[in-house]
Structure formats: structure tokens, C-alpha cells
Design an enzyme around this catalytic site. Structure first.
Site, mmCIF file in Angstrom:
data_model
loop_
_atom_site.group_PDB
_atom_site.id
_atom_site.type_symbol
_atom_site.label_atom_id
_atom_site.label_comp_id
_atom_site.label_asym_id
_atom_site.label_seq_id
_atom_site.Cartn_x
_atom_site.Cartn_y
_atom_site.Cartn_z
ATOM 1 C CE LYS A 55 28.085 -2.074 -4.830
ATOM 2 N NZ LYS A 55 27.665 -0.675 -6.014
ATOM 3 C CG HIS A 88 3.249 3.272 8.428
ATOM 4 N ND1 HIS A 88 2.922 4.506 7.350
ATOM 5 C CD2 HIS A 88 2.862 2.194 8.069
ATOM 6 C CE1 HIS A 88 3.085 4.173 6.199
ATOM 7 N NE2 HIS A 88 2.416 3.100 6.575
ATOM 8 N NE ARG A 147 6.593 0.743 5.223
ATOM 9 C CZ ARG A 147 5.799 -0.107 4.896
ATOM 10 N NH1 ARG A 147 5.811 -1.221 4.614
ATOM 11 N NH2 ARG A 147 4.773 0.527 5.236
ATOM 12 N NE ARG A 176 -2.059 -2.511 3.011
ATOM 13 C CZ ARG A 176 -1.770 -3.947 2.239
ATOM 14 N NH1 ARG A 176 -3.031 -4.097 1.899
ATOM 15 N NH2 ARG A 176 -0.661 -4.730 2.805
ATOM 16 C CB THR A 177 3.926 2.441 2.506
ATOM 17 O OG1 THR A 177 2.526 1.887 3.151
ATOM 18 C CG2 THR A 177 4.351 4.330 2.927
HETATM 19 N N1 CP Z 1 -0.208 -0.668 5.624
HETATM 20 C C1 CP Z 1 0.666 -0.067 5.530
HETATM 21 O O1 CP Z 1 1.968 0.156 5.439
HETATM 22 O O2 CP Z 1 0.660 -1.405 4.011
HETATM 23 P P1 CP Z 1 1.804 -1.435 3.345
HETATM 24 O O3 CP Z 1 2.836 -2.974 4.286
HETATM 25 O O4 CP Z 1 1.382 -2.775 2.054
HETATM 26 O O5 CP Z 1 3.205 -0.641 2.681
#
Ligand code: CP
Length: 331
Positions: free
Chosen positions: A96, A145, A117, A66-67
Site C-alpha cells: 500500500k 548477507h 530480508r 535457510r535464512t
Molecule cells: N543461503 C541462503 O541465503 O539461502 P536462502 O535463500 O534459502 O535463505
């Protein structure tokens, strides 16, 4: 002026999005208005060129559906180009031994904004401290998040018409879940919210978050069972037990065992108040049965779709603030 929109937080200047608590209530309200405008304007599959000429990089050191994809969709629909490293832990020069700071300096010469991320808590702040391209935190280890919290609170606000005074129950692995940490920080900006943390002891919410709620005079309570809370809460926010983050095989087995006691099934869902909603950041595993998907209280797929528009709003506010102001003023 929107250029001054974000202010300063923890030494990180605008325009980075690193922590849920960096936003004031007024800023949240502006973001939600802009998100609603974009959902109406571009929700029908339209493409615009408001970010034409910009390049957005998605730099993901941990898996995501999703993100990453919703940021990419948002950028593309607004007319930006996207470059991506979807498995940066393995396929970037991190393997590396390159430091995150060096990577950010390098990619900032290539992209106008970086959505990142990373497995390390605090990595988004570290990346932002380089003061190169704007950083959007797409999840940092056990930390936060914030864009998930934005889409969560937007969804709650869209459904109820407000957030003040709502009872929100968070259920599952609250200790290892960064989404619930960010969501709690964000809910603490609203008046009279009550928060229930429903989890077994080995998965309960961190003390830092509870301290934050106390300091902000937000009512909170801890429960181990959730059937009774489900009868009262306006929002049940289910989460997955994060077995992959267990520090030992024993902890993993223990988590697997307790996860079976927090299942949202057809009966629990049907007993909830009619106006209440069931949310989940997704992905889900077993904690929400498939049969619940048909229940009108199930909001999680709509919630995930809202992520596209929240991320559009953030990208626009950061990369083309004058267009964001124009849209806000025309509303
Ligand atoms: N909700 C969420 O962060 O989903 P993903 O890990 O798929 O990005």
C-alpha cells in the site's frame, strides 16, 4: 562487557547485524566459541528457555528457505516465540506504499528483534537507522548477507581449526552474489588468506570489494577457469548464477551460457586436495552435480546446518547477553 560488544559502524549502533565488516576478529572468535558451545549444548534437539519472554519477527520481502527457517528454529529452540511475514513484499502494507522506516517503527512495538530480508541494497542499514528493535540483515539486494558469512567462516574454522593462511576460491556469479561479498569482507579480518575470484567478466567481483582487499593487504586474483584453482585451493566456494537478477533478457541468456563453464563435478572434486572442502551457500541449481554430495570434501549441507547455531549465538548475544557471557565464561 557484551553490551558494548558490537561497537559502532557506519552510524549504526549495537545491537544490529547489518554488515560483515562490522565485526572485529576478536568478536568473530567470541561468536564462534559461543556457536560451538550452543552446537554442543542444543545440537541434540534440546529446547531451553534462555530467550523465554522474547518475540522474534522474521520479515522477508524476498524468498528464503535457510535464512528464515534457521533463524526461526534458533529462536524457538532458545525459548523465544516467533511471528513471521514470509512474503512481506505482497502481504505486508508495503504493497500500500508504507515506507520501510514506518514498518520497522510499527513492528518494533510487536517484536524484540527483527530478522529482515529485502530486495533493496542498503535496506538493513535503513531499517537499523530507525533505532527501534535490533535488526539482523538476512540479505539486502545485491548488498550483503552477514549471517551467511558468519556461518561460512565458522564452518571453515571448524574444519581447519583456523582461517589464517587459507586459500579460498569463490566461483560463479560473484557480481550478483551478496554471500560472496560478505564472505570476502569477513575473510579480510584474517591473516595471510588468499582469495581467488573465479568468474567470467560479466559475473566478476565488484571493484569496491577488490579495493577493500587492497586496502587491507589481502592477496587476491581473478581467474576465468577453475579446474586449476581447484587443485590448489583449501576451500572452493561455489555459487549459483543469479539469472533472476539479470537486468535484460540478453544478460540473462549470457549468464545462462557462461554458467555451464563452472560446474563442480565428480572429476573436479576428486582432483582437489584431500584436505580441501567444497562449500555453497545454497540453493544450488546445476553448478554442483548431485554425485559430488557423496564426496567427503562436500561440506554444504553441514554448512547450512551450522546456520542454526550461528543464529542462536547472535540471538542470545543480542537478547540475553548475560546468558551469552555466562556460557562463554563457563567454557
Ligand atoms: N543461503 C541462503 O541465503 O539461502 P536462502 O535463500 O534459502 O535463505
Amino acid at each position: 562487557m557484551l553490551e558494548k560488544f558490537w561497537g559502532e559502524h557506519d552510524g549504526v549502533d549495537f545491537p544490529h547485524v547489518v554488515l560483515a565488516q562490522q565485526f572485529s576478529r576478536e568478536q568473530l572468535e567470541k561468536i564462534f566459541i559461543l556457536t560451538s558451545i550452543l552446537k554442543k549444548e542444543i545440537g541434540n534437539g534440546k529446547m531451553v528457555e534462555w530467550l523465554y519472554g522474547h518475540i522474534v519477527l522474521t520479515l522477508f520481502y524476498e524468498p528464503s528457505t535457510r535464512t528464515r527457517l534457521s533463524h526461526e528454529t534458533a529462536a524457538l529452540r532458545l525459548g523465544a516465540r516467533v511471528i513471521s511475514s514470509e512474503n512481506a513484499a505482497e502481504f505486508s502494507s508495503a504493497i500500500k506504499g508504507e515506507t520501510l522506516e514506518d514498518t520497522i517503527k510499527i513492528v518494533s512495538a510487536m517484536a524484540d528483534l527483527v530478522v529482515m530480508r529485502h530486495k533493496a541494497t542498503g535496506s538493513a542499514q535503513k531499517a537499523a537507522s530507525v533505532n527501534a528493535s535490533p535488526i539482523i540483515n538476512g540479505g539486502d539486494g545485491l548488498g550483503q548477507h552477514p549471517t551467511q558469512a558468519l556461518l561460512d567462516v565458522f564452518t571453515i574454522n571448524e574444519h581447519f581449526g583456523n582461517v589464517d593462511g587459507l586459500k579460498v576460491a569463490m566461483v560463479g556469479d560473484l557480481k550478483r552474489g551478496r554471500t560472496v561479498r560478505s564472505l570476502t569482507y569477513m575473510l579480510s579480518k584474517f591473516k595471510g588468506v588468499e582469495i581467488y575470484f573465479v568468474a567470467p567478466k560479466i559475473a566478476q567481483m565488484g571493484e569496491d570489494i577488490k579495493r577493500h582487499l587492497d586496502e587491507n593487504k589481502i592477496w587476491w586474483g581473478e581467474e576465468e577457469e577453475f579446474q586449476e584453482v581447484a587443485l590448489e585451493a583449501d576451500v572452493i566456494y561455489m555459487t549459483r548464477y543469479q539469472l533472476e537478477r539479470a537486468v535484460s533478457e540478453e544478460e540473462r541468456r549470457e549468464l545462462e551460457e557462461v554458467s555451464k563453464s563452472h560446474i563442480m563435478n565428480r572429476n573436479v572434486a576428486n582432483d582437489m586436495p584431500e584436505t580441501s572442502i567444497i562449500m555453497h551457500p545454497l540453493p544450488r541449481v546445476e553448478e554442483i552435480r548431485w554425485s559430488v554430495d557423496q564426496n567427503p570434501r562436500a561440506k554444504y549441507f553441514e554448512q547450512a546446518a551450522n546456520g542454526i547455531y550461528i543464529r542462536m549465538a547472535l540471538l542470545l548475544m543480542i537478547l540475553n547477553p548475560s546468558k551469552a557471557v555466562e556460557l562463554l565464561n563457563s567454557n
